[in-house]
Design a protein around this motif. Sequence first.
Motif, mmCIF file in Angstrom:
data_model
loop_
_atom_site.group_PDB
_atom_site.id
_atom_site.type_symbol
_atom_site.label_atom_id
_atom_site.label_comp_id
_atom_site.label_asym_id
_atom_site.label_seq_id
_atom_site.Cartn_x
_atom_site.Cartn_y
_atom_site.Cartn_z
ATOM 1 N N PHE A 281 0.858 -1.184 0.000
ATOM 2 C CA PHE A 281 0.000 0.000 0.000
ATOM 3 C C PHE A 281 0.892 1.230 0.000
ATOM 4 O O PHE A 281 2.027 1.180 0.504
ATOM 5 C CB PHE A 281 -0.887 0.039 1.245
ATOM 6 C CG PHE A 281 -2.136 -0.790 1.171
ATOM 7 C CD1 PHE A 281 -2.625 -1.286 -0.023
ATOM 8 C CD2 PHE A 281 -2.851 -1.053 2.317
ATOM 9 C CE1 PHE A 281 -3.793 -2.039 -0.078
ATOM 10 C CE2 PHE A 281 -4.019 -1.801 2.285
ATOM 11 C CZ PHE A 281 -4.488 -2.295 1.084
ATOM 12 N N PRO A 282 0.396 2.367 -0.511
ATOM 13 C CA PRO A 282 1.209 3.587 -0.433
ATOM 14 C C PRO A 282 1.362 4.034 1.031
ATOM 15 O O PRO A 282 0.468 3.789 1.852
ATOM 16 C CB PRO A 282 0.420 4.612 -1.243
ATOM 17 C CG PRO A 282 -0.933 4.049 -1.446
ATOM 18 C CD PRO A 282 -0.857 2.569 -1.213
ATOM 19 N N PRO A 283 2.478 4.677 1.375
ATOM 20 C CA PRO A 283 2.654 5.187 2.733
ATOM 21 C C PRO A 283 1.543 6.168 3.091
ATOM 22 O O PRO A 283 1.007 6.865 2.220
ATOM 23 C CB PRO A 283 4.011 5.892 2.692
ATOM 24 C CG PRO A 283 4.708 5.298 1.514
ATOM 25 C CD PRO A 283 3.640 4.940 0.528
ATOM 26 N N LYS A 284 1.195 6.212 4.378
ATOM 27 C CA LYS A 284 0.136 7.096 4.852
ATOM 28 C C LYS A 284 0.658 7.894 6.041
ATOM 29 O O LYS A 284 1.215 7.312 6.977
ATOM 30 C CB LYS A 284 -1.080 6.274 5.258
ATOM 31 C CG LYS A 284 -2.243 7.113 5.731
ATOM 32 C CD LYS A 284 -3.458 6.269 5.999
ATOM 33 C CE LYS A 284 -4.614 7.160 6.402
ATOM 34 N NZ LYS A 284 -5.837 6.405 6.619
ATOM 35 N N GLN A 285 0.480 9.214 5.985
ATOM 36 C CA GLN A 285 0.898 10.044 7.116
ATOM 37 C C GLN A 285 -0.191 10.029 8.172
ATOM 38 O O GLN A 285 -1.356 10.318 7.895
ATOM 39 C CB GLN A 285 1.194 11.471 6.683
ATOM 40 C CG GLN A 285 1.690 12.299 7.847
ATOM 41 C CD GLN A 285 2.400 13.567 7.437
ATOM 42 O OE1 GLN A 285 2.605 13.819 6.261
ATOM 43 N NE2 GLN A 285 2.767 14.342 8.415
ATOM 44 N N ILE A 286 0.207 9.694 9.391
ATOM 45 C CA ILE A 286 -0.680 9.717 10.544
ATOM 46 C C ILE A 286 -0.010 10.611 11.568
ATOM 47 O O ILE A 286 1.063 10.276 12.078
ATOM 48 C CB ILE A 286 -0.920 8.301 11.094
ATOM 49 C CG1 ILE A 286 -1.537 7.421 10.001
ATOM 50 C CG2 ILE A 286 -1.795 8.343 12.330
ATOM 51 C CD1 ILE A 286 -1.601 5.963 10.319
ATOM 52 N N ALA A 287 -0.620 11.781 11.798
ATOM 53 C CA ALA A 287 -0.012 12.816 12.640
ATOM 54 C C ALA A 287 1.383 13.119 12.086
ATOM 55 O O ALA A 287 1.514 13.431 10.914
ATOM 56 C CB ALA A 287 -0.010 12.405 14.108
ATOM 57 N N ASN A 288 2.415 12.977 12.911
ATOM 58 C CA ASN A 288 3.787 13.299 12.486
ATOM 59 C C ASN A 288 4.590 12.056 12.082
ATOM 60 O O ASN A 288 5.807 12.058 12.126
ATOM 61 C CB ASN A 288 4.512 14.032 13.617
ATOM 62 C CG ASN A 288 4.593 13.186 14.883
ATOM 63 O OD1 ASN A 288 3.960 12.152 14.990
ATOM 64 N ND2 ASN A 288 5.358 13.652 15.844
ATOM 65 N N PHE A 289 3.909 10.990 11.679
ATOM 66 C CA PHE A 289 4.529 9.683 11.456
ATOM 67 C C PHE A 289 4.081 9.138 10.104
ATOM 68 O O PHE A 289 2.909 9.266 9.732
ATOM 69 C CB PHE A 289 4.078 8.739 12.581
ATOM 70 C CG PHE A 289 4.685 7.372 12.582
ATOM 71 C CD1 PHE A 289 5.997 7.173 12.966
ATOM 72 C CD2 PHE A 289 3.918 6.273 12.231
ATOM 73 C CE1 PHE A 289 6.550 5.898 12.997
ATOM 74 C CE2 PHE A 289 4.454 4.996 12.266
ATOM 75 C CZ PHE A 289 5.778 4.814 12.651
ATOM 76 N N ILE A 290 4.990 8.522 9.363
ATOM 77 C CA ILE A 290 4.653 7.875 8.092
ATOM 78 C C ILE A 290 4.513 6.372 8.336
ATOM 79 O O ILE A 290 5.479 5.704 8.715
ATOM 80 C CB ILE A 290 5.722 8.139 7.007
ATOM 81 C CG1 ILE A 290 5.894 9.637 6.770
ATOM 82 C CG2 ILE A 290 5.350 7.410 5.710
ATOM 83 C CD1 ILE A 290 4.684 10.342 6.207
#
Length: 109
Positions: free
Chosen positions: A70-79
Amino acid sequence: MAEFEDFLQLDIRVGKIVAAADFPEANKAAYKLKINFGEEIGIKNSSAQITECYTKEDLLNKQILAIVNFPPKQIANFISEVLVLGTYSNEGVVLITPDKKVEIGDKLG
């Protein structure tokens, strides 16, 4: 309805959790995980909402299954680079794990 070919597009691999840390910046309770998928894929990061069923100590060296393409997903300040697989139970999310030790990087097939 999903087709079998859709399933074949998913790259689901066995990984071993090598680090787990609190993730207070996430909107929902989660851990930041570092997961080793072996030489071909390496170590990837994942955010996982699994705090109800697991402590950080429970997770170390645990083998899990994750979707690695899956493509990377940014969650808050974290990839988050991979999606760790689990089931939704009454107690919280329960991880999908091999029932025997297998090689990290093994592909679900």
